[in-house]
Design an enzyme around this catalytic site. Sequence first.
Site, PDB file in Angstrom:
ATOM      1  N   THR A  66       0.815  -1.131  -0.042  1.00 26.27           N
ATOM      2  CA  THR A  66      -0.011   0.058   0.071  1.00 26.27           C
ATOM      3  C   THR A  66       0.705   1.265   0.064  1.00 26.27           C
ATOM      4  O   THR A  66       0.302   2.159  -0.640  1.00 26.27           O
ATOM      5  CB  THR A  66      -0.954  -0.007   1.257  1.00 26.27           C
ATOM      6  OG1 THR A  66      -1.822   1.030   1.014  1.00 26.27           O
ATOM      7  CG2 THR A  66      -0.198  -0.005   2.374  1.00 26.27           C
ATOM      8  N   GLY A 298      -8.116   2.092  -3.384  1.00 25.56           N
ATOM      9  CA  GLY A 298      -7.785   2.884  -2.206  1.00 25.56           C
ATOM     10  C   GLY A 298      -6.374   3.611  -2.506  1.00 25.56           C
ATOM     11  O   GLY A 298      -6.408   4.882  -1.573  1.00 25.56           O
ATOM     12  N   ASP A 299      -5.423   2.977  -2.644  1.00 19.45           N
ATOM     13  CA  ASP A 299      -3.893   3.474  -2.434  1.00 19.45           C
ATOM     14  C   ASP A 299      -4.092   4.756  -3.357  1.00 19.45           C
ATOM     15  O   ASP A 299      -3.269   5.827  -3.295  1.00 19.45           O
ATOM     16  CB  ASP A 299      -3.025   2.578  -2.894  1.00 19.45           C
ATOM     17  CG  ASP A 299      -2.921   1.533  -1.947  1.00 19.45           C
ATOM     18  OD1 ASP A 299      -3.217   1.699  -0.874  1.00 19.45           O
ATOM     19  OD2 ASP A 299      -2.663   0.303  -2.416  1.00 19.45           O
ATOM     20  N   ALA A 300      -4.594   4.628  -4.607  1.00 14.68           N
ATOM     21  CA  ALA A 300      -4.756   5.877  -5.734  1.00 14.68           C
ATOM     22  C   ALA A 300      -5.291   6.917  -5.125  1.00 14.68           C
ATOM     23  O   ALA A 300      -4.907   7.987  -5.271  1.00 14.68           O
ATOM     24  CB  ALA A 300      -5.274   5.325  -6.811  1.00 14.68           C
TER      25      ALA A 300
END
Length: 347
Positions: A66, A298-300
Site C-alpha cells: 500500500t 484505495g491507494d490511488a
Amino acid sequence: MEILSEGVLLGLGQPLLDMVLKVDSDFLTIYELKSNNGIHATMDLHNQLYKVVSNHPDLKLIPGGTVYNTLKVVQWILGQPKRTVFIGSIGNDENGKTLINCCDITGINSHFQIISNEPTGICLVLLTNDDRSLCTFPGVSNSLTKEFIQKPRSLMLLDQANFFYISMFYLVKQYPLVQQIVEYACARNRCVVVNLGASFIMTEYIDEICKLLPFVDLIFGNASEFQHLAQALTLKTHITSEIGKYLANFSKINSSHERLVIVTDGKDVVTVIQGHSVQEFPVIQVPLGHIKSTNGAGDAFVGGFLSQYIQMKPLEQCIKCAIWMAARAVQGLEMLEDTEINWWKMA
C-alpha cells in the site's frame, strides 16, 4: 506546480511484490478467503494457495504494497523525482532488486534495509469480478530494525520529511518501531497520516491502535474498516459520520490543528470529518463495463489526496484529485505514461 523539497513525504510500510491473478468466488471459498478483505498468511492452506497461484500461467507480478502504491501516485502527479521516500526492509533476492528498480523508475527514493537468508515479502492479489482479496506472505517486510532507523542516512531522511505516511499493516509486527517514529514526528510538529489497511487489524490490534491515535493527524480508511474499528472500540453507533466524529475528536497530543478523518465507500460518497464538521463528496461513477479491478483504488485515492495535501492545497482540491485518481485506477489506466497531468480538467 509548486517545487517541493526532496523527501517531503516519507512512507513507512511493507515493500511487497504483488502476485495478481483473476479467480472466481469458489476459489476464495476453498482457501477460506473473503472478497474486499486482507489477511496475513497463517495456515498450511495458505501455503497451498501460494503454490497454486505462483504456478498459474495467467499470473502477473507487479510491485506493490500500500505504501509503494500510494507514493507512486504522488510521484506521478508531482513529476518531481525523490519528493517521496520509502523506508522498509527487503530480502537479498531478485524480488528485492525488482522493488528497488521500480522505485527508481517511479522517482521514489527507496531506503531499504536488506536482510539476507529470508525472502522479500509478497502479496497474493486475487481478483473476483470488481472485488479483490489479499493474502500477504510478509517475508522480511516486517523486519526493519531500530538500529537501521538510527543510521545517519535514516535520521537525515526522517528530519527532511514534513509528512509521514504509515500503513496500519505495519502495526502487526512493527508496533514499537512505528510508535518511535510517530513520537519523533509529533515532537517536531510534523503531520502523521495513517491508512487503516484491513478490517482484521481493527479487531486484533485495537490496543496498539488506541496508543497510536493520539499522534495521528489524518486517517484514511474504507467504510468496512471504520465499522470494524467502531465495534472494537465498543461504540454504540454504526453511522459512518458518527464514527468519524469520535475518531476526529479522539485524544490528540499535537493540538495545533484538528485531526482529519476520511472515509471512502466504493461508489458511494466520500465522507470527510474534521472536529464536529461533516462533509460529503460524490465520487465519479465509472460504468460497470469500464471497471477492470478495484485493486489499488484505495491507494490511488490516498496518493491523489496527498499529492495536493503536501502542497497545502484546499481540502476540496485534495478530495477532487483523490476521487479522480481512484476512478482512473479502477479502470486499469496506466499512471506512469502520461506526460501532462490534467486531472483538474477531467474530474
